[in-house]
Scaffold this active site. Structure first.
Site, mmCIF file in Angstrom:
data_model
loop_
_atom_site.group_PDB
_atom_site.id
_atom_site.type_symbol
_atom_site.label_atom_id
_atom_site.label_comp_id
_atom_site.label_asym_id
_atom_site.label_seq_id
_atom_site.Cartn_x
_atom_site.Cartn_y
_atom_site.Cartn_z
ATOM 1 N N SER A 91 -105.787 -16.708 33.679
ATOM 2 C CA SER A 91 -106.946 -16.021 34.237
ATOM 3 C C SER A 91 -107.038 -16.284 35.746
ATOM 4 O O SER A 91 -106.137 -15.901 36.489
ATOM 5 C CB SER A 91 -108.208 -16.461 33.481
ATOM 6 O OG SER A 91 -109.280 -15.587 33.729
ATOM 7 N N LEU A 92 -108.079 -16.947 36.215
ATOM 8 C CA LEU A 92 -108.155 -17.299 37.641
ATOM 9 C C LEU A 92 -106.881 -18.019 38.072
ATOM 10 O O LEU A 92 -106.365 -17.789 39.171
ATOM 11 C CB LEU A 92 -109.376 -18.188 37.897
ATOM 12 C CG LEU A 92 -109.493 -18.830 39.282
ATOM 13 C CD1 LEU A 92 -109.687 -17.769 40.352
ATOM 14 C CD2 LEU A 92 -110.631 -19.841 39.313
#
Length: 248
Positions: A91-92
């Protein structure tokens, strides 16, 4: 041998002669996210990354932007003198991993054997049409419940909310403020194989959008889909697959 650093807090010693996987957590996550990987990927040195403002770096101020965070981590990787490694970002962590690789290339350091990007659209996509860092606490908790990955009983705990919400809001702000076209006037192409991974039921990242990562490598690109939502990688079946798939 090298002692642990604040950025790599879990390993007590880092061995430069072992195949290594640097692992970057999702928004709101910490190095502990990859604790099971350290136990199960026994032939690989798994080194989770700790972002400032949580875990063993709880007293540090949050990162202000993705670029400066990636530069800091890239320089820490260089200090280990490890040259045989891959990077996994969820994700991030996926877009931070990509920025780390760009910084290593800029510094003429050996590039990763593979770049694993999980549950995140390619860098030129905004992760969301709304500024999630601007959501109020009720809206933010509802989003976290929808995304999964955190037991609901914890999300309903007032003390846990007081700990988690500032972290997740700061990390979402990194997403919200990251403007690809301001950071990169042209699309950088890496001579690194990219493997994009996603969950079938991920309501945040449509699986089809992961194919856009192929635009960022002039070498091999692969894409794999798994049962589960945004945090599909918490399933034991994924780690079994990854253990047989990863090659360092």
């Amino acid at each position: 041998m090298q002692k642990h650093t604040p950025v790599f807090p879990i390993n007590t010693q880092i061995q430069g002669n072992l195949p290594t996987l640097f692992c970057l957590p999702s928004a709101g996550g910490s190095a502990a996210m990859y604790r099971e990987w350290q136990k199960n990927l026994q032939k690989i040195q798994v080194i989770p990354v700790e972002y400032p403002g949580r875990g063993s770096r709880f007293t540090e101020p949050f990162a202000e932007d993705i670029k400066s965070l990636a530069i800091d981590i890239a320089h820490t990787i260089m200090q280990t003198k490890i040259t045989h490694f891959s990077i996994f970002g969820h994700s991030l962590g996926a877009v931070i991993s990509w920025e780390i690789t760009l910084e290593l290339e800029k510094l003429n350091y050996p590039l990763p054997q593979h770049l694993w990007v999980s549950a995140r659209k390619a860098p030129h996509f905004k992760p969301s049409t709304e500024r999630r860092s601007d959501l109020n606490d009720t809206q933010l908790l509802a989003l976290l419940k929808e995304m999964g990955g955190t037991p609901e009983e914890l999300l309903n705990n007032i003390e846990f909310q007081a700990l988690l919400l500032p972290i997740i809001r700061a990390d979402f702000k990194l997403h919200d403020d990251y403007v690809f076209h301001q950071e990169h006037k042209a699309r950088p192409i890496l001579s690194v194989p990219i493997i994009a991974l996603g969950g079938q039921e991920d309501t945040q990242v449509a699986y089809d959008t992961l194919s856009e990562w192929r635009l960022y490598s002039d070498l091999r690109f692969e894409q794999f889909e798994f049962q589960g939502g945004h945090f599909y990688l918490q399933e034991a079946s994924f780690l079994d697959w990854f253990k047989n798939k990863i090659c360092l």
